[in-house]
Design a protein around this motif. Structure first.
Motif, PDB file in Angstrom:
ATOM      1  N   SER A  71       0.392 -21.980 -45.598  1.00 36.97           N
ATOM      2  CA  SER A  71      -0.899 -21.944 -46.014  1.00 36.97           C
ATOM      3  C   SER A  71      -1.437 -20.598 -46.481  1.00 36.97           C
ATOM      4  CB  SER A  71      -1.823 -22.505 -45.426  1.00 36.97           C
ATOM      5  OG  SER A  71      -2.178 -21.982 -44.060  1.00 36.97           O
ATOM      6  N   GLY A  72      -0.472 -19.743 -46.319  1.00 30.29           N
ATOM      7  CA  GLY A  72      -1.023 -18.162 -46.539  1.00 30.29           C
ATOM      8  C   GLY A  72      -2.129 -17.651 -45.774  1.00 30.29           C
ATOM      9  N   ALA A  73      -1.786 -18.152 -44.519  1.00 23.91           N
ATOM     10  CA  ALA A  73      -2.875 -17.601 -43.482  1.00 23.91           C
ATOM     11  C   ALA A  73      -2.811 -16.105 -43.476  1.00 23.91           C
ATOM     12  CB  ALA A  73      -2.640 -18.322 -42.383  1.00 23.91           C
ATOM     13  N   THR A  74      -3.764 -15.462 -43.174  1.00 22.74           N
ATOM     14  CA  THR A  74      -4.112 -14.279 -42.903  1.00 22.74           C
ATOM     15  C   THR A  74      -4.045 -13.852 -41.303  1.00 22.74           C
ATOM     16  OG1 THR A  74      -6.293 -14.231 -42.520  1.00 22.74           O
ATOM     17  CG2 THR A  74      -5.624 -13.504 -44.777  1.00 22.74           C
ATOM     18  N   SER A  75      -3.500 -12.569 -40.921  1.00 22.21           N
ATOM     19  CA  SER A  75      -3.255 -12.333 -39.676  1.00 22.21           C
ATOM     20  C   SER A  75      -3.379 -10.881 -39.279  1.00 22.21           C
ATOM     21  CB  SER A  75      -1.960 -12.706 -39.330  1.00 22.21           C
ATOM     22  OG  SER A  75      -1.253 -11.985 -39.584  1.00 22.21           O
ATOM     23  N   VAL A  76      -3.644 -10.543 -37.928  1.00 22.18           N
ATOM     24  CA  VAL A  76      -3.582  -9.150 -37.406  1.00 22.18           C
ATOM     25  C   VAL A  76      -2.796  -9.073 -36.314  1.00 22.18           C
ATOM     26  CG1 VAL A  76      -5.814  -9.519 -36.363  1.00 22.18           C
ATOM     27  CG2 VAL A  76      -5.104  -7.370 -36.662  1.00 22.18           C
ATOM     28  N   ALA A  77      -2.110  -8.253 -36.077  1.00 22.19           N
ATOM     29  CA  ALA A  77      -1.203  -7.792 -35.082  1.00 22.19           C
ATOM     30  C   ALA A  77      -1.952  -6.660 -34.353  1.00 22.19           C
ATOM     31  CB  ALA A  77      -0.006  -7.618 -35.379  1.00 22.19           C
ATOM     32  N   VAL A  78      -2.268  -6.824 -32.862  1.00 21.46           N
ATOM     33  CA  VAL A  78      -3.085  -5.701 -32.534  1.00 21.46           C
ATOM     34  C   VAL A  78      -2.217  -5.037 -31.442  1.00 21.46           C
ATOM     35  CG1 VAL A  78      -5.010  -5.138 -30.785  1.00 21.46           C
ATOM     36  CG2 VAL A  78      -5.260  -6.891 -32.558  1.00 21.46           C
ATOM     37  N   PHE A  79      -1.858  -3.831 -31.479  1.00 22.11           N
ATOM     38  CA  PHE A  79      -0.845  -2.871 -30.642  1.00 22.11           C
ATOM     39  C   PHE A  79      -2.128  -2.050 -29.619  1.00 22.11           C
ATOM     40  CE2 PHE A  79       1.317  -4.054 -34.360  1.00 22.11           C
ATOM     41  CZ  PHE A  79       2.488  -4.316 -33.783  1.00 22.11           C
ATOM     42  N   THR A  80      -1.844  -2.204 -28.348  1.00 22.41           N
ATOM     43  CA  THR A  80      -2.504  -1.629 -27.383  1.00 22.41           C
ATOM     44  C   THR A  80      -1.821  -0.271 -26.846  1.00 22.41           C
ATOM     45  OG1 THR A  80      -3.940  -3.356 -27.013  1.00 22.41           O
ATOM     46  CG2 THR A  80      -4.234  -1.625 -25.414  1.00 22.41           C
ATOM     47  N   GLY A  81      -2.268   0.772 -26.916  1.00 23.09           N
ATOM     48  CA  GLY A  81      -1.593   1.964 -26.255  1.00 23.09           C
ATOM     49  C   GLY A  81      -2.151   2.411 -25.148  1.00 23.09           C
ATOM     50  N   PRO A  82      -2.209   3.651 -24.624  1.00 18.54           N
ATOM     51  CA  PRO A  82      -3.036   3.993 -23.370  1.00 18.54           C
ATOM     52  C   PRO A  82      -4.325   3.680 -23.444  1.00 18.54           C
ATOM     53  CG  PRO A  82      -1.517   5.749 -24.349  1.00 18.54           C
ATOM     54  CD  PRO A  82      -1.666   4.612 -25.359  1.00 18.54           C
ATOM     55  N   GLN A  83      -4.740   3.443 -22.175  1.00 21.05           N
ATOM     56  CA  GLN A  83      -6.189   2.862 -21.888  1.00 21.05           C
ATOM     57  C   GLN A  83      -6.464   3.410 -20.693  1.00 21.05           C
ATOM     58  OE1 GLN A  83      -7.153   0.400 -19.668  1.00 21.05           O
ATOM     59  NE2 GLN A  83      -4.995  -0.177 -19.467  1.00 21.05           N
ATOM     60  N   ALA A  84      -7.779   3.708 -20.351  1.00 20.66           N
ATOM     61  CA  ALA A  84      -8.183   4.236 -19.055  1.00 20.66           C
ATOM     62  C   ALA A  84      -9.585   4.085 -18.773  1.00 20.66           C
ATOM     63  CB  ALA A  84      -7.627   5.617 -18.555  1.00 20.66           C
ATOM     64  N   TYR A  85     -10.074   3.729 -17.525  1.00 18.11           N
ATOM     65  CA  TYR A  85     -11.695   4.129 -17.292  1.00 18.11           C
ATOM     66  C   TYR A  85     -11.832   5.628 -17.207  1.00 18.11           C
ATOM     67  CZ  TYR A  85     -15.837   4.214 -14.277  1.00 18.11           C
ATOM     68  OH  TYR A  85     -16.964   4.240 -13.666  1.00 18.11           O
ATOM     69  N   VAL A  86     -13.173   5.867 -17.513  1.00 22.62           N
ATOM     70  CA  VAL A  86     -13.541   7.254 -17.565  1.00 22.62           C
ATOM     71  C   VAL A  86     -14.870   7.364 -16.580  1.00 22.62           C
ATOM     72  CG1 VAL A  86     -14.610   9.115 -19.100  1.00 22.62           C
ATOM     73  CG2 VAL A  86     -12.553   7.819 -19.814  1.00 22.62           C
ATOM     74  N   SER A  87     -14.796   8.213 -15.639  1.00 26.24           N
ATOM     75  CA  SER A  87     -15.929   8.288 -14.743  1.00 26.24           C
ATOM     76  C   SER A  87     -16.935   9.385 -15.441  1.00 26.24           C
ATOM     77  CB  SER A  87     -15.606   8.904 -13.450  1.00 26.24           C
ATOM     78  OG  SER A  87     -16.746   9.077 -12.675  1.00 26.24           O
ATOM     79  N   PRO A  88     -18.133   9.092 -15.285  1.00 26.45           N
ATOM     80  CA  PRO A  88     -19.194  10.127 -15.728  1.00 26.45           C
ATOM     81  C   PRO A  88     -19.222  11.338 -14.840  1.00 26.45           C
ATOM     82  CG  PRO A  88     -20.367   8.181 -14.733  1.00 26.45           C
ATOM     83  CD  PRO A  88     -18.994   7.971 -14.965  1.00 26.45           C
ATOM     84  N   ASN A  89     -18.661  11.176 -13.453  1.00 27.64           N
ATOM     85  CA  ASN A  89     -18.502  12.175 -12.548  1.00 27.64           C
ATOM     86  C   ASN A  89     -17.548  13.421 -13.242  1.00 27.64           C
ATOM     87  OD1 ASN A  89     -20.241  11.576 -10.831  1.00 27.64           O
ATOM     88  ND2 ASN A  89     -18.662  10.040  -9.859  1.00 27.64           N
ATOM     89  N   TRP A  90     -16.630  13.025 -14.214  1.00 30.35           N
ATOM     90  CA  TRP A  90     -15.914  13.958 -14.679  1.00 30.35           C
ATOM     91  C   TRP A  90     -16.391  14.936 -15.933  1.00 30.35           C
ATOM     92  CZ3 TRP A  90     -11.780   9.885 -15.627  1.00 30.35           C
ATOM     93  CH2 TRP A  90     -11.034   9.368 -14.622  1.00 30.35           C
ATOM     94  N   TYR A  91     -17.755  14.569 -16.267  1.00 29.59           N
ATOM     95  CA  TYR A  91     -18.570  15.430 -17.107  1.00 29.59           C
ATOM     96  C   TYR A  91     -19.348  16.506 -16.455  1.00 29.59           C
ATOM     97  CZ  TYR A  91     -17.917  11.192 -20.242  1.00 29.59           C
ATOM     98  OH  TYR A  91     -17.657  10.274 -20.952  1.00 29.59           O
ATOM     99  N   PRO A  92     -19.153  17.848 -16.922  1.00 33.30           N
ATOM    100  CA  PRO A  92     -19.697  18.821 -16.483  1.00 33.30           C
ATOM    101  C   PRO A  92     -21.229  18.666 -16.714  1.00 33.30           C
ATOM    102  CG  PRO A  92     -17.689  19.802 -17.279  1.00 33.30           C
ATOM    103  CD  PRO A  92     -17.738  18.180 -17.700  1.00 33.30           C
TER     104      PRO A  92
END
Length: 213
Positions: A71-92
Motif C-alpha cells: 500500500s506504499g506505507a511510510t517507514s523509519v529505520a532507527v539506528f542507535t549508536g553509543p549511549q550513556a548515563y551522565v551524572s551531574p557530579n561530572w560537571y565542575p
C-alpha cells in the motif's frame, strides 16, 4: 517528527552512514492502517543505490509486515549508536553552584523512506549474500552462503522476503553534551572514561570530538 534542537543535529552524511554501518540492527517502524508495525532487523546501506542510499534487509515470510508494504506505507529505520548515563557530579559547574541534574547522552540516526518487498529469488539471494559478506568479514574464516548445500539455501530463501528502503531523508541526533560549557564537557568525557566500559568510552569520544570542533 523528531524533537531536534539545532545544537544536537548531525548533518554530515558520512557521519550518519558510519553509525549505520557500525550499528546495523535497526528498529524498523512501518505505518499501516492506523497501526505501527515494529521490527528489529539488520540493514545494509548501499550508498550507491538511489539519491540518498538504500537500506537492504529481509524478514520472515511469516512476518505480515512485508504484505503491508504493497500500500506504499511510510517507514523509519532507527539506528542507535553509543549511549550513556551522565551524572551531574561530572560537571565542575555543579560543584560551584549545584544547579545540575542527570541526563542521558546518545547518538541516533533515523532513515525515512517508503519500503519495498522483494520476492524475486535472485535478488533475495543477492541481498542475503551481501549481508553475509559484510558481517562475516571480521571472522578468521568467513562463512559463505555457498558453504551450505544449494537445496538447503533454496528452501530457506523461500521462507524470507527481502526488503529495500530507498532513503528519502536522514535525521541524525548527537546528544553529546554540546549544550554544556566546555569545562562540563571535559568533565563528562572524563567521567565516562572512568566507567571503564567500551560503550561509555565510545560516548566519551563523541563528547570529546564536539569539544574540539
Amino acid at each position: 517528527m523528531t524533537y531536534l534542537p539545532p545544537h544536537f543535529a548531525e548533518l554530515d552524511a558520512a557521519t550518519l552512514h558510519a553509525l549505520v554501518r557500525a550499528h546495523p540492527l535497526a528498529t524498523w517502524v512501518v505505518q499501516h492502517q492506523g497501526e505501527l508495525l515494529v521490527n528489529h532487523i539488520p540493514l545494509l546501506l548501499d550508498e550507491q543505490q538511489g539519491e540518498h542510499g538504500t537500506l537492504l534487509g529481509h524478514v520472515a515470510r511469516a512476518n505480515p509486515v512485508w504484505q503491508a508494504l504493497a500500500s506504499g506505507a511510510t517507514s523509519v529505520a532507527v539506528f542507535t549508536g553509543p549511549q550513556a548515563y551522565v551524572s551531574p557530579n561530572w560537571y565542575p559547574s555543579k560543584h560551584a553552584h549545584g544547579k545540575a541534574v542527570p541526563t542521558w547522552n546518545y547518538a541516533t540516526v533515523h532513515a525515512h523512506g517508503v519500503p519495498q518487498a522483494i520476492d524475486d529469488p535472485a535478488r533475495v539471494l543477492d541481498i542475503v549474500t551481501r549481508l553475509t559478506q559484510v558481517h562475516e568479514a571480521s571472522q578468521a574464516l568467513p562463512w559463505q552462503v555457498a558453504d551450505a548445500p544449494a537445496d538447503y539455501i533454496a528452501s530457506l530463501l523461500k521462507a524470507i522476503v527481502a526488503i529495500e528502503i530507498p532513503v528519502q531523508r536522514w535525521v541524525g541526533k548527537w546528544k553529546v553534551s554540546q549544550n554544556r560549557p566546555a569545562a562540563d564537557q571535559q568533565g563528562v568525557a572524563a567521567g565516562l572514561r572512568g566507567q571503564g566500559s567500551e560503550l561509555a568510552g565510545q560516548m566519551a569520544s563523541l563528547v570529546q570530538q564536539r569539544i574540539l570542533s
